[in-house]
Design a protein around this motif. Sequence first.
Motif, PDB file in Angstrom:
ATOM      1  N   ASN A   9      22.109  33.910  -9.721  1.00 14.05           N
ATOM      2  CA  ASN A   9      22.923  33.044 -10.586  1.00 14.05           C
ATOM      3  C   ASN A   9      22.758  31.564 -10.254  1.00 14.05           C
ATOM      4  O   ASN A   9      23.557  30.722 -10.663  1.00 14.05           O
ATOM      5  CB  ASN A   9      24.399  33.430 -10.500  1.00 14.05           C
ATOM      6  CG  ASN A   9      24.915  33.401  -9.075  1.00 14.05           C
ATOM      7  OD1 ASN A   9      24.292  32.826  -8.185  1.00 14.05           O
ATOM      8  ND2 ASN A   9      26.062  34.026  -8.856  1.00 14.05           N
ATOM      9  N   GLY A  14      20.121  39.800 -10.321  1.00 13.47           N
ATOM     10  CA  GLY A  14      21.477  39.278 -10.208  1.00 13.47           C
ATOM     11  C   GLY A  14      21.595  37.853  -9.734  1.00 13.47           C
ATOM     12  O   GLY A  14      22.706  37.398  -9.395  1.00 13.47           O
ATOM     13  N   GLN A  31      13.757  31.456 -24.955  1.00  9.74           N
ATOM     14  CA  GLN A  31      14.306  32.018 -23.725  1.00  9.74           C
ATOM     15  C   GLN A  31      14.174  31.032 -22.560  1.00  9.74           C
ATOM     16  O   GLN A  31      15.121  30.837 -21.781  1.00  9.74           O
ATOM     17  CB  GLN A  31      13.601  33.330 -23.371  1.00  9.74           C
ATOM     18  CG  GLN A  31      14.161  34.003 -22.122  1.00  9.74           C
ATOM     19  CD  GLN A  31      13.419  35.291 -21.761  1.00  9.74           C
ATOM     20  OE1 GLN A  31      12.358  35.580 -22.311  1.00  9.74           O
ATOM     21  NE2 GLN A  31      13.966  36.053 -20.842  1.00  9.74           N
ATOM     22  N   LYS A  74      20.541  25.996 -18.912  1.00 11.32           N
ATOM     23  CA  LYS A  74      21.600  26.626 -18.115  1.00 11.32           C
ATOM     24  C   LYS A  74      21.588  26.151 -16.675  1.00 11.32           C
ATOM     25  O   LYS A  74      22.655  25.911 -16.074  1.00 11.32           O
ATOM     26  CB  LYS A  74      21.456  28.147 -18.183  1.00 11.32           C
ATOM     27  CG  LYS A  74      22.511  28.910 -17.391  1.00 11.32           C
ATOM     28  CD  LYS A  74      22.331  30.414 -17.544  1.00 11.32           C
ATOM     29  CE  LYS A  74      23.388  31.180 -16.743  1.00 11.32           C
ATOM     30  NZ  LYS A  74      23.235  32.656 -16.924  1.00 11.32           N
ATOM     31  N   TYR A  75      20.374  26.022 -16.105  1.00 13.76           N
ATOM     32  CA  TYR A  75      20.277  25.688 -14.682  1.00 13.76           C
ATOM     33  C   TYR A  75      19.890  24.226 -14.438  1.00 13.76           C
ATOM     34  O   TYR A  75      19.636  23.846 -13.296  1.00 13.76           O
ATOM     35  CB  TYR A  75      19.294  26.636 -13.992  1.00 13.76           C
ATOM     36  CG  TYR A  75      19.815  28.060 -13.955  1.00 13.76           C
ATOM     37  CD1 TYR A  75      20.838  28.427 -13.087  1.00 13.76           C
ATOM     38  CD2 TYR A  75      19.329  29.023 -14.837  1.00 13.76           C
ATOM     39  CE1 TYR A  75      21.352  29.717 -13.069  1.00 13.76           C
ATOM     40  CE2 TYR A  75      19.830  30.327 -14.824  1.00 13.76           C
ATOM     41  CZ  TYR A  75      20.844  30.659 -13.939  1.00 13.76           C
ATOM     42  OH  TYR A  75      21.345  31.938 -13.926  1.00 13.76           O
ATOM     43  N   ILE A  82      11.921  34.984 -15.644  1.00  8.96           N
ATOM     44  CA  ILE A  82      13.352  34.868 -15.963  1.00  8.96           C
ATOM     45  C   ILE A  82      13.989  36.249 -16.050  1.00  8.96           C
ATOM     46  O   ILE A  82      15.113  36.470 -15.562  1.00  8.96           O
ATOM     47  CB  ILE A  82      13.547  34.082 -17.274  1.00  8.96           C
ATOM     48  CG1 ILE A  82      13.161  32.612 -17.053  1.00  8.96           C
ATOM     49  CG2 ILE A  82      14.982  34.183 -17.773  1.00  8.96           C
ATOM     50  CD1 ILE A  82      13.039  31.806 -18.322  1.00  8.96           C
ATOM     51  N   ASN A  83      13.273  37.197 -16.630  1.00  9.69           N
ATOM     52  CA  ASN A  83      13.786  38.575 -16.702  1.00  9.69           C
ATOM     53  C   ASN A  83      14.014  39.143 -15.308  1.00  9.69           C
ATOM     54  O   ASN A  83      15.041  39.799 -15.049  1.00  9.69           O
ATOM     55  CB  ASN A  83      12.825  39.465 -17.477  1.00  9.69           C
ATOM     56  CG  ASN A  83      12.776  39.123 -18.959  1.00  9.69           C
ATOM     57  OD1 ASN A  83      13.683  38.484 -19.484  1.00  9.69           O
ATOM     58  ND2 ASN A  83      11.724  39.555 -19.640  1.00  9.69           N
ATOM     59  N   PHE A  85      17.153  28.978 -20.469  1.00  7.44           N
ATOM     60  CA  PHE A  85      17.216  29.051 -19.005  1.00  7.44           C
ATOM     61  C   PHE A  85      17.213  27.645 -18.402  1.00  7.44           C
ATOM     62  O   PHE A  85      18.004  27.334 -17.503  1.00  7.44           O
ATOM     63  CB  PHE A  85      16.030  29.858 -18.481  1.00  7.44           C
ATOM     64  CG  PHE A  85      15.978  30.010 -16.987  1.00  7.44           C
ATOM     65  CD1 PHE A  85      16.638  31.045 -16.343  1.00  7.44           C
ATOM     66  CD2 PHE A  85      15.250  29.115 -16.215  1.00  7.44           C
ATOM     67  CE1 PHE A  85      16.583  31.189 -14.959  1.00  7.44           C
ATOM     68  CE2 PHE A  85      15.185  29.235 -14.833  1.00  7.44           C
ATOM     69  CZ  PHE A  85      15.859  30.280 -14.205  1.00  7.44           C
ATOM     70  N   PHE A 135      14.433  37.334 -12.536  1.00  6.58           N
ATOM     71  CA  PHE A 135      15.501  36.496 -11.975  1.00  6.58           C
ATOM     72  C   PHE A 135      16.868  37.084 -12.329  1.00  6.58           C
ATOM     73  O   PHE A 135      17.747  37.250 -11.463  1.00  6.58           O
ATOM     74  CB  PHE A 135      15.346  35.085 -12.547  1.00  6.58           C
ATOM     75  CG  PHE A 135      16.341  34.066 -12.064  1.00  6.58           C
ATOM     76  CD1 PHE A 135      16.018  33.189 -11.051  1.00  6.58           C
ATOM     77  CD2 PHE A 135      17.605  33.949 -12.662  1.00  6.58           C
ATOM     78  CE1 PHE A 135      16.924  32.213 -10.625  1.00  6.58           C
ATOM     79  CE2 PHE A 135      18.509  32.995 -12.240  1.00  6.58           C
ATOM     80  CZ  PHE A 135      18.176  32.117 -11.218  1.00  6.58           C
ATOM     81  N   GLU A 136      17.048  37.430 -13.588  1.00  6.63           N
ATOM     82  CA  GLU A 136      18.330  37.964 -14.060  1.00  6.63           C
ATOM     83  C   GLU A 136      18.544  39.411 -13.628  1.00  6.63           C
ATOM     84  O   GLU A 136      19.670  39.823 -13.329  1.00  6.63           O
ATOM     85  CB  GLU A 136      18.396  37.825 -15.574  1.00  6.63           C
ATOM     86  CG  GLU A 136      18.454  36.366 -16.026  1.00  6.63           C
ATOM     87  CD  GLU A 136      18.331  36.198 -17.528  1.00  6.63           C
ATOM     88  OE1 GLU A 136      17.945  37.182 -18.212  1.00  6.63           O
ATOM     89  OE2 GLU A 136      18.608  35.080 -18.020  1.00  6.63           O
ATOM     90  N   ARG A 137      17.456  40.174 -13.573  1.00  6.60           N
ATOM     91  CA  ARG A 137      17.568  41.591 -13.206  1.00  6.60           C
ATOM     92  C   ARG A 137      18.086  41.765 -11.778  1.00  6.60           C
ATOM     93  O   ARG A 137      18.836  42.715 -11.477  1.00  6.60           O
ATOM     94  CB  ARG A 137      16.207  42.273 -13.356  1.00  6.60           C
ATOM     95  CG  ARG A 137      16.235  43.802 -13.175  1.00  6.60           C
ATOM     96  CD  ARG A 137      14.850  44.401 -13.325  1.00  6.60           C
ATOM     97  NE  ARG A 137      13.961  43.975 -12.270  1.00  6.60           N
ATOM     98  CZ  ARG A 137      13.895  44.545 -11.067  1.00  6.60           C
ATOM     99  NH1 ARG A 137      14.711  45.548 -10.765  1.00  6.60           N
ATOM    100  NH2 ARG A 137      13.041  44.118 -10.176  1.00  6.60           N
TER     101      ARG A 137
END
Length: 419
Positions: free
Chosen positions: A52, A50, A81, A88-89, A43-44, A85, A46-48
């Motif tokens: 979405n 960018g 966490q 959210k998705y 997840i880190n 996630f 994935f977000e790093r």
Amino acid sequence: MGMTMTQKILAAHAGLSEVKAGQLIEAKLDMVLGNDITSPVAINEFERCGANSVFDKSKISLVMDHFVPNKDIKSAEHTKQVRTFAAKYGIEHFYDVGEMGVEHALLPEKGIVAPGDAVIGADSHTCTYGALGAFSTGVGSTDMAAGMITGKAWFKVPSAIRVTLTGSLPQYVSGKDVILHLIGMIGVDGALYRSLEFAGEGVKALSMDDRLCIANMAIECGAKNGIFPVDETTLRYVQGRVQRPWKVYEADADAVYEQEITIDLSTLRPTVAFPHLPENTKTVDEAGDVPIDQVVIGSCTNGRMEDMRIAAEILKGRRVHKGVRAIIIPATQEVYLQCIKEGLAEIFIEAGAVVSTPTCGPCLGGYMGILAAGERAVSTTNRNFVGRMGHVDSEVYLASPAVAAASAVAGKIADPAKI
């Protein structure tokens, strides 16, 4: 030149008519898996980068199983966490307290993986699903992140070892003994980045629980994956579970194998892997006098119903040896409930064992059974490396549920036929 079963699945998912060993391909994925330890890292990433969105919310599984229910603040933060996630998705296959199980037992049980699938998971024992005739393999958390975003992964097409099985299993010999025997034969790197492809008439003698156990431990001899042919046993298992189309792949008659091994199942004996590698195998007849402090029956390798039933058969009317801690961990909520319905939980408790909620727990030295210095455990888990289940001066002996249960009663490594 013909293709192996694994090569056919990879070719189809890469959109190619054929692939060859050593070829680099990009393949579409049917499932991307993560747990409460590996998913936060993914997840880190994935977000790093960018991202979405995920490629398909129905093709990602997030299973909270290693430290669930949470054992400390850090594990609580990790699951929070992943929980956030998943919400959210809209991840459809998210499993938490009350509905979770050990991931590699849970996904087949719920019909999330199927024959012919291509599956990656950020856990080395993702190779379990080869029991259903799928290509499945473990990857790092970064690859998991990429898979969640793109629905694809890069692979080097593996060469293969054909393991031909003949005969049928004797009493108190199971899939765990088969895979320990094989690892003892070829070593922990004997199948390095190869596909272990099981075949032969002996496959029919193996239950689905046996096959799931064998495929699960393919990684313990270095294999990229382990895989079984799809037969009547497979079809009985997936029908009613898998609610989508699947495809059966078969190896070509002229498929090329780097090595061919034959195992006569009828000749096998209950087998134990001594510390500190799964290749250090001895039969119970060769084990000698090895006193123990703890027994663990469970994990993604041996926490299914057949495992629970054979353990209960041996423990029924007997008592765990004084000074031995016996820990029974059903692999999923369904298995746990069935243990209650069949009276197995009562047998375990009356024998002096403790029954845990589904979790990986002590397998990786997590919780629910950590070893102190100098202690020995017989465990149905899959690894017995130095410090795997606790202190670096402890020892883990890998065995089947039958041997583990017999050892719990005897207070030392024991032959289940002699209890």
